[in-house]
Write an enzyme that holds these catalytic residues in place. Structure first.
Site, PDB file in Angstrom:
ATOM      1  CE  LYS A  67      33.648 -45.016 -44.078  1.00  0.00           C
ATOM      2  NZ  LYS A  67      34.180 -44.468 -45.313  1.00  0.00           N
ATOM      3  CB  CYS A  95     -14.932 -38.235 -59.249  1.00  0.00           C
ATOM      4  SG  CYS A  95     -15.796 -37.396 -57.913  1.00  0.00           S
ATOM      5  CG  HIS A  99     -12.524 -41.158 -56.115  1.00  0.00           C
ATOM      6  ND1 HIS A  99     -11.608 -40.434 -56.837  1.00  0.00           N
ATOM      7  CD2 HIS A  99     -13.478 -40.278 -55.727  1.00  0.00           C
ATOM      8  CE1 HIS A  99     -11.984 -39.166 -56.879  1.00  0.00           C
ATOM      9  NE2 HIS A  99     -13.116 -39.050 -56.216  1.00  0.00           N
ATOM     10  CD  GLU A 119      -9.507 -43.197 -57.915  1.00  0.00           C
ATOM     11  OE1 GLU A 119     -10.478 -43.815 -58.382  1.00  0.00           O
ATOM     12  OE2 GLU A 119      -9.495 -41.955 -57.747  1.00  0.00           O
TER      13      GLU A 119
HETATM   14  N1  GLN Z   1     -15.387 -31.442 -58.499  1.00  0.00           N
HETATM   15  C1  GLN Z   1     -16.355 -32.479 -58.529  1.00  0.00           C
HETATM   16  C2  GLN Z   1     -17.252 -32.485 -57.301  1.00  0.00           C
HETATM   17  O1  GLN Z   1     -16.927 -31.895 -56.305  1.00  0.00           O
HETATM   18  C3  GLN Z   1     -15.682 -33.820 -58.716  1.00  0.00           C
HETATM   19  C4  GLN Z   1     -14.813 -34.216 -57.578  1.00  0.00           C
HETATM   20  C5  GLN Z   1     -13.802 -35.278 -57.916  1.00  0.00           C
HETATM   21  O2  GLN Z   1     -13.525 -35.543 -59.096  1.00  0.00           O
HETATM   22  N2  GLN Z   1     -13.207 -35.891 -56.915  1.00  0.00           N
HETATM   23  O3  GLN Z   1     -18.288 -33.099 -57.296  1.00  0.00           O
END
Ligand code: GLN
Length: 551
Positions: free
Chosen positions: A227, A385, A511, A513
């Site tokens: 369909k 971070c 980071h 991740e």
């Molecule tokens: N606010 C913090 C900085 O600017 C950590 C930044 C974050 O966790 N991405 O350094």
């Protein structure tokens, strides 16, 4: 115009959040597993230049590429599926397009012409759609158009797609439209009308889809497919079912089952190479679905109401979970709900704790208390971070016993700013795109937990921050047991801190991740999971001894 590169456009209709990004990534995976070189780009119709300035509640996580672009979170999916880095060129917004056109206009480059949406904005969009294909690195470029067909703001993008299909010819371009086939419980029926209407809206804009992917809760069956095909001018094999999956990582297998890759190759007149080699992917799913044990991990953050806000972290745990064959039950704990008095009650059931990245002061004391709790109770900890920065603050307050300690971000007038604004940020006024962004090298200390995890001396990780570890406290920290185990070799910036006499306490300024993929699960997530398993075993052992002694 494009060389031999083929262009696939993915649009969506009926509703948002149907998973265009996952369908794009799954198709790319299938083509890649057939030996084709593929990249995916996202074109977003909003006016922000990039999502870097957006609150995560608005648009989910901001993903960061190696070259320092702050991008839509779908680029994270592309990388996790394909295991190939994306770049600045892979994410374009309306804002970015208008910015370049307006800059050109100010320079007088339009030679007195009236600057208009058509052709100037559409030409700029077309140019940016073709950029990656013109590098000669790809056989196929998949372009995902954000939003849904019918949105006012996506019109210039769809018009650009229409023109490109004409410019490049039908065999070099392909249109995939993702829609929803809802199930109406009261009638007990799946309904195709919204899909028909959505395809009509696309046709009204001059785009005939070559493939319609129907998101559905139930099997479509041949009659529904027929369909949809009939009303959308397609053959039934051009209607693909995308049934709700338990995990996004099942979708490539489902698309293979539905022969999405075969239809695409046929339509684009590309050689039908041997069937996709998905052995690594299958093994990943096999491990993911057959864990031999499990751990509970808390993600302490302040955007926990919206799961997309920590998308890459959640996915990195899934990759680590498959690698270790240990299921991770991830619980999202709001840092605002944590205080000195309720630490044990809220956190004692976890085998490991991650303190999330973030900006600003909301929930910060809850994060600092969490670090104190994991430090004193020897619970495996990963701080990312801001999570690393609060670990440094906690240590300075409670172990160095310094007074008036904080990060300059949160208390600029603090006496002991153990986390301070980076020198090159002092003059920065604009918020957009001005953080320390993208990949930087970090050298690891021998005999550190991170060295054991990475098994390498030098690593490269992605960043997104303005504040940094204050090196004038380095000696004090190290003497008291908070070791700097990862340093940027050029700037001496402390990238990693580790606590001595703790089973696994790691804080990272970068980071991790963003770099975890199915094919390359991240060593730090694996490290945290393994430490959590060890912690769980040790706790079980302790409880057994306690029980025995009480008998
Ligand atoms: N606010 C913090 C900085 O600017 C950590 C930044 C974050 O966790 N991405 O350094």
């Amino acid at each position: 115009m494009s060389g031999s590169c083929k262009y696939i456009f993915v649009t969506g209709g009926v509703a948002s959040s149907l998973g265009k990004g996952i369908i794009s990534a799954s198709l790319a995976k299938l083509l890649q597993s057939r030996g084709y070189s593929v990249t995916i780009q996202k074109f977003d119709p909003y006016i922000n230049i990039d999502p870097g300035t957006l609150n995560p509640y608005e648009h989910g996580e901001c993903f960061v590429t190696d070259d320092g672009a702050e991008t839509d979170l779908d680029l994270g999916h592309y990388e996790r599926f394909l295991n190939v880095p994306t770049s600045q060129a892979n994410n374009v917004t309306t804002g970015l397009v208008y910015q370049s056109v307006i800059n050109k206009e100010r320079k007088g480059e339009y030679l007195g012409k009236t600057v208009q949406v058509i052709p100037h904005i559409t030409d700029e969009i077309k140019k940016r759609i073709l950029i990656l294909g013109q590098t000669g690195r790809y056989d196929v470029v998949i372009t995902e158009i954000g939003g849904t067909v019918g949105d006012i703001e996506s019109l210039p993008f769809l018009e650009s797609v229409r023109q490109l299909r004409w410019d490049l010819g039908q065999v070099n371009t392909l249109s995939i439209h993702l829609t929803l086939v809802p199930y109406i419980a009261a009638a007990g029926e799946l309904k195709t009308k919204p899909t028909q209407n959505s395809v009509k809206s696309l046709l009204a804009l001059g785009i005939q889809p070559d493939v319609v992917v129907c998101r559905t809760e139930y099997e479509l069956g041949e009659s529904i497919k027929k369909k949809v095909a009939q009303f959308c001018n397609l053959m039934p094999n051009q209607v693909i079912q995308s049934i709700d999956a338990a995990s996004i990582y099942e979708v490539p297998m489902m698309m293979k089952e539905e022969k999405l890759d075969e239809v695409v190759l046929e339509k684009l007149q590309m050689p039908s190479t041997p069937a996709p080699d998905l052995r690594v992917w299958e093994e990943f799913l096999q491990h993911l679905n057959n864990p031999s044990n499990s751990v509970r991990i808390a993600l302490v953050g302040k955007y926990v109401e919206l799961k997309d806000a920590y998308k890459s972290i959640a996915e990195a745990f899934i990759h680590g979970s498959a690698d270790t064959q240990c299921k991770v039950h991830l619980s999202w704990v709001h840092s605002e709900s944590l205080n000195e008095g309720n630490m044990h009650e809220k956190l004692h059931s976890f085998d490991g704790i991650l303190v999330a990245p973030g900006f600003g002061g909301r929930g910060i004391e809850g994060k600092i208390e969490t670090v104190k709790y994991v430090r004193e109770n020897k619970v495996p900890f990963l701080g990312i971070c801001l999570g690393m920065q609060v670990a440094v603050v906690e240590f300075a307050r409670n172990l160095l016993k310094l007074d008036d300690v904080h990060s300059a971000e949160l208390k600029p007038e603090a006496k002991n700013k153990v986390i301070d604004l980076m020198a090159d940020q002092l003059e920065v006024k604009n918020k957009g795109g001005t953080m320390r962004l993208g990949a930087y090298t970090c050298r690891l200390e021998d005999d550190s937990k991170v060295m054991q995890a990475y098994k390498r001396k030098e690593i490269s990780e992605r960043h997104r921050h303005r504040y940094e570890y204050n090196n004038s406290y380095l000696e004090q920290f190290e003497m008291a047991g908070l070791k700097a185990t990862g340093i940027n070799p050029e700037s001496n910036l402390v990238e990693i801190v580790e606590l001595e006499d703790h089973p696994w306490f790691v804080g990272v300024q970068f980071h991790p991740e963003y770099k975890s993929t199915v094919a390359n699960p991240h060593p730090l997530f694996i490290g945290l999971i393994q430490a959590a398993v060890a912690h769980q075993n040790a706790s079980k052992q302790k409880n057994k001894v306690k029980l025995k002694n009480n008998k």
